[in-house]
Design an enzyme around this catalytic site. Structure first.
Site, PDB file in Angstrom:
ATOM      1  CG  HIS A 227     -50.203 -85.652 -49.311  1.00 33.57           C
ATOM      2  ND1 HIS A 227     -51.302 -85.516 -50.128  1.00 33.57           N
ATOM      3  CD2 HIS A 227     -49.885 -84.415 -48.886  1.00 33.57           C
ATOM      4  CE1 HIS A 227     -51.636 -84.244 -50.185  1.00 33.57           C
ATOM      5  NE2 HIS A 227     -50.797 -83.543 -49.448  1.00 33.57           N
TER       6      HIS A 227
ATOM      7  CG  HIS B  28     -57.445 -80.503 -49.726  1.00 37.28           C
ATOM      8  ND1 HIS B  28     -57.982 -79.777 -48.705  1.00 37.28           N
ATOM      9  CD2 HIS B  28     -56.187 -80.818 -49.316  1.00 37.28           C
ATOM     10  CE1 HIS B  28     -57.083 -79.648 -47.730  1.00 37.28           C
ATOM     11  NE2 HIS B  28     -55.997 -80.269 -48.088  1.00 37.28           N
TER      12      HIS B  28
END
Lengths: 746, 229
Positions: free
Chosen positions: A55, A101
């Site tokens: 990430h 998200h």
């Protein structure tokens, strides 16, 4: 020089096993020991595990992202900042970015989506730009899946709850339902801000001895390891237990933070500023120092805490929301603190910039972490993972379990009624009605339009915004699908009359450790690259979300593309609705349509689905032609033919909120095959124009196919040859009522 | 005319009200800070839309205790003009400067849309530029706009003409379908019994320019400005 950090009481033993529990491989752990020349402390291990997560580090995609065209005449600011920016004229720059998200929103939909919005907004105002618009691209599982309704309610509630309260209008978006997302939904949040060019901020630390200010909310235990363990791993049966890694949003504090930061920037006392997003205090401090080739020293005892007894490990890795880190000019920290105090926000000096290149954290008089600042991000692993096309390419298979085509083909009218009421085509009004789309007073065209249109105050200029994705096409061919997605987003912006000026992207794929997923990702990036180059539009920012799979089943490859376009004169914007009875209706297209990856195929089946290659030269001609038509006032409406094909686009063009109209067209003589009425493969635009402009429209769009297919009528019926003759108002009720009938009616 | 637009922490449409007054209408308008007690010589005070203090408790319940509201209450008691839009309306009800209360929408969800409202009293300082029965097209955007009041209060308000705006359809007719939030008697805007304090859920400041969809909101602000001349 300070002493080497020591282990604190009660901390676990650090070894390769502990590193694996943190998501680090044996090789990665060895690199950390090499960089440090010793065993890391527990705190340092935590720091590396987050900063080297997929990430934060983009370790699987970084190599391939380099092929994207990031430069352009209109690009402002260097790479490596939080978001890209483009010059939009009259001294204004637009800063925009889209980010995923996904995993947090699946685990805890309301807070996951809410903090997705909050996080992307901070990426924008940390650049010195006031956020003026948001968009969201949402992918849910099939409506039949038991979790879908719960997830839709939570995600839409979270986006509205945060966006409405923070005062940034949600002006556009997309919602799709597909069984491919049953176990892994996608929530991609986009934000755009405007700044005066001279006010753009940097995230590069300067000036040894400059103080480091912590501003915003206090730090709690929420979101620890959100980036590493939640976002950078696939889902399994245990995923529910990761709920505590999801952060909790506070849009009220975010609103105060926006106002306070923009006011603080005006003082001129800020050297560098970055939001505490993924990996919180760790990433913001190490990245600002690293970019400036400097060091930083943090006093963790000074960090405002929500509860006592947080460990250094927790303080450094917390992903509590609504926090920013600022490097101030020495001696002017009081000036900044006064601004934050006015807005009732914490502003505490927690450290200073050093010249030794070390990222050092102290706690209770002890050094708990001491690492080369640049190494944390610069020496993160970069992988060239193996990529391989799947043995049987999908691009000659059959999508969506469809069987042969004409076996049970419905009549054209029945097909139209079914398609216009299908969850992926029907009106999204029940969703976007829950979002404030007008606050800040710039929304010229809001949700439900081909592209949102915003005016820029005190200027004639304006912006058009659109976010698109096409997972069905990407499933058939990840390269052509990505090209088609960029074309569609750019075309929608051009349908509004704006010239595409910048791209941001969110690349959602499965587990990159599987070669066929890596192949999808690379083909997607290549498609994005080729389309961006052909349109001469820079890719100014982006985000990659991998490991989108559950129990070994990956989502369809989903590059989400947002295009921002500019108007020299926003008054000349176009909408999709027919305006005047008697106007000619024309179809402009780059190629013949096909049923591949269409809604028709999903509902009724179609044989031999194969995507045709896309001629980017012709795509560009279509976009340039649309912009020219708007600027020369040659047409009165323009609508992109997308999900549902030509028949649906014609119906939608009749749904003028000022009063429905009708249309009567003939296409290709008597041949009204499903391809013509419901095909989606090509880039096709429906325009309406005064009849006397037909000739000049042929010239504008040459060499594309331009066909005058009929006329706008006062009688509100949709007539397509002998195939379809339907009441527009009845079609509109099908279109409007479909989703509220399937979801919880608001 | 001099206008003061209050900025509470969490106010969102304060800038839009200021823009409508100053940039579109050319009025003399300025922001007022919630921690101050001075109204800066304003002849009309605007309480704007938003989520004051986050509205995590009840909408407007905290804002009513802010320092500036003491001055606003005094100003209103002295007959000064106060208009509360959306969250401003909620604050005025919480402060008991207007009767009734605003509850969650019937749908329980936030609604952003364009509605029609009918001017049922065109003799107030806030509606004098409109005709009686005139239908205005205005945006709404709220989660808690369902107006309620005790039956005897409603009867008294109706009798005195304090119900100034009602949700209707485009033709000016009240109906369940035209009532977006379930408000009693389709009430969209009310005045106090002295007609110097006015609250409404629709956003007139978002309907002042053709480019953005309509100018009907100007009627409200023009009414106030004309009264001052």
């Amino acid at each position: 020089m300070s002493a080497a950090p020591v282990a604190l009481a009660g901390e676990p033993v650090i070894d390769a096993t502990q590193a694996r529990a943190h998501g680090l491989t044996t090789d990665e752990y060895a690199s950390i020991e090499r960089i440090l020349g010793r065993t890391p402390t527990f705190t340092e291990l935590g720091v590396f595990s987050v900063m080297w997560s997929e990430h934060c580090s983009y370790k699987s995609s970084r190599k391939h992202l380099r092929m994207l065209p990031m430069k352009g005449r209109n690009v402002v600011g260097g790479p490596g900042e939080n978001a890209g920016a483009i010059d939009v004229g009259d001294g204004w720059v637009a800063v925009f970015k889209i980010e995923s998200h996904n995993h947090p929103s699946y685990v805890e939909p309301y807070q996951g989506a809410a903090t997705g919005v909050g996080g992307i907004l901070r990426d924008i105002f940390t650049m010195g730009a006031r956020p003026i618009a948001s968009m969201d691209s949402l992918k849910f599982g099939s409506l039949e899946h038991p979790r879908t309704r719960y997830l839709v309610g939570g995600v839409v509630g979270g986006i509205g709850g945060y966006g409405n309260c923070v005062g940034v209008p949600t002006v556009a978006g997309e919602v799709m339902f597909d069984a491919g997302y049953d176990g892994n939904i996608l929530v991609n949040a986009f934000a755009l801000g405007l700044a005066r060019r001279e006010d753009l901020q940097s995230a590069r630390a300067r000036g040894t001895g400059n103080p480091v200010l912590y501003v915003g909310s206090a730090t709690g235990r929420d979101g620890i390891h959100g980036a590493s363990l939640l976002a950078s791993a696939e889902f399994d049966a245990e995923s529910e237990s990761k709920r505590p890694t999801v952060q909790v949003g506070d849009p009220f504090t975010e609103k105060l933070l926006i106002e306070a930061c923009l006011e603080a920037i005006k003082t001129g006392a800020i050297v560098a500023i970055q939001d505490m997003g993924a990996a919180g205090l760790t990433s913001s401090s190490s990245e600002m120092a690293g970019r400036g080739g400097l060091g930083i020293e943090l006093e963790l005892d000074r960090v405002p805490l929500r509860e006592a007894n947080l460990t250094p490990y927790e303080i450094l890795l917390s992903e509590s929301q609504e926090r920013m880190l600022i490097v101030a000019e020495r001696g002017r920290e009081g000036e900044l603190a006064a601004v934050f105090e006015k807005w009732d926000l914490h502003a505490v000096v927690i450290g200073r910039i050093t010249d030794d290149g070390r990222w050092r954290a102290r706690w209770k008089g002890q050094v708990v972490a001491d690492v080369p600042a640049a190494a944390i991000s610069d020496e993160a692993p970069v992988y060239d993972r193996p990529a391989r096309a799947p043995a049987a390419s999908n691009n000659d298979g059959v999508a969506n379990g469809a069987v042969s085509a004409q076996a049970n083909a419905p009549s054209p009218a029945a097909a139209l009624r079914a398609i216009i009421a299908s969850p992926n085509v029907a009106s999204r009004r029940m969703v976007f009605r829950q979002y404030d789309s007008i606050v800040q007073g710039n929304t010229v065209a809001g949700p439900g339009s081909d592209a949102a249109v915003l005016r820029i105050k005190d200027s004639r200029r304006g912006l058009a915004l659109k976010v698109d994705s096409n997972p069905r096409a990407c499933m058939l061919d990840p390269y052509i699908g990505a090209v088609a997605t960029v074309c569609e987003a750019a075309r929608n912006v051009a349908c509004a009359g704006a010239r595409p000026a910048g791209i941001t992207n969110c690349l959602n794929y499965g587990n990159p450790e599987r070669p066929e997923i890596m192949w999808q990702l690379i083909r997607g990036i290549e498609g994005l690259r080729d389309a961006a180059i052909a349109f001469d539009v820079p890719v100014i920012s982006g985000n990659v979300s991998l490991y989108n799979e559950t129990a070994g089943r990956a989502i369809p490859p989903t590059p989400t593309i947002a295009v921002v376009g500019t108007f020299a004169n926003v008054v000349l914007h176009l909408k999709q609705y027919f305006k005047s009875p008697g106007d000619a209706v024309l179809m402009v297209r780059t190629a013949a349509p096909s049923l591949a990856a269409s809604e028709y195929a999903a509902l009724f089946g179609a044989a031999g689905q194969k995507l045709a290659p896309i001629d980017l030269g012709r795509e560009r001609k279509l976009i340039d032609g649309l912009v020219e038509c708007a600027e020369r006032r040659l047409i009165r409406s323009a609508h992109d033919v997308s999900e549902g094909g030509l028949a649906v686009a014609l119906a939608e063009s009749c749904f003028n909120p000022g009063g429905v109209l009708g249309v009567e067209v003939e296409i290709g003589g008597s041949s009204h095959g499903a391809e013509v009425l419901f095909g989606e493969g090509s880039s096709t635009v429906i325009v309406s124009a005064p009849v006397e402009n037909i000739k000049v429209l042929h010239q504008v769009f040459a060499p594309l196919e331009v066909v005058a297919i009929g006329l706008v009528t006062r009688a509100s019926r949709l007539k397509i040859g002998t195939a379809i003759d339907e009441d527009v108002a009845a079609l509109r009720s099908l279109y409007e009522e479909a989703l509220p009938g399937r979801l919880d009616r608001p | 005319m001099r206008w003061g637009v209050v900025r509470f922490p969490g106010s969102l449409d304060d800038g839009d009200a200021l823009y409508a007054l100053r940039d579109v209408m050319g009025q003399d308008a300025a922001l007022l800070w919630h921690k101050d007690e001075s109204l800066g010589g304003a002849q009309c005070v605007v309480l704007p839309g938003g989520f004051s203090y986050g509205d995590y408790l009840r909408c407007g319940a905290i804002a009513r205790f802010s320092p500036i509201m003491k001055s606003v209450a005094r100003f209103a008691a002295d007959g000064g003009l106060v208009i509360g839009i959306c969250n401003g309306f909620q604050i005025l009800c919480e402060a008991h400067l207007l009767p009734g209360a605003l509850m969650r929408n019937r749908s329980l969800s936030f609604i952003c849309d364009v509605v029609h409202v009918r001017v049922d009293n065109a003799h107030t300082p806030f509606t004098r530029a409109a005709r009686a029965g005139e239908v205005l097209r205005l945006p709404i955007k709220h989660g808690e706009g369902c107006y309620v009041a005790p039956a005897e209060d409603l009867a008294r308000m109706e009798e005195r003409g304090q119900v100034v705006l009602r949700y209707v359809d485009a033709a000016g007719v009240e109906s369940e379908a035209a009532n977006p939030n379930g408000s009693m008697r389709s009430i969209a805007g009310v005045a106090n019994d002295r007609f110097n304090v006015f609250g409404l859920m629709p956003h007139p400041e978002h309907a002042v320019e053709k480019l953005l969809g309509g100018e009907d909101g100007l009627k409200i602000f023009q009414s106030i400005a004309e009264g001052a001349r």
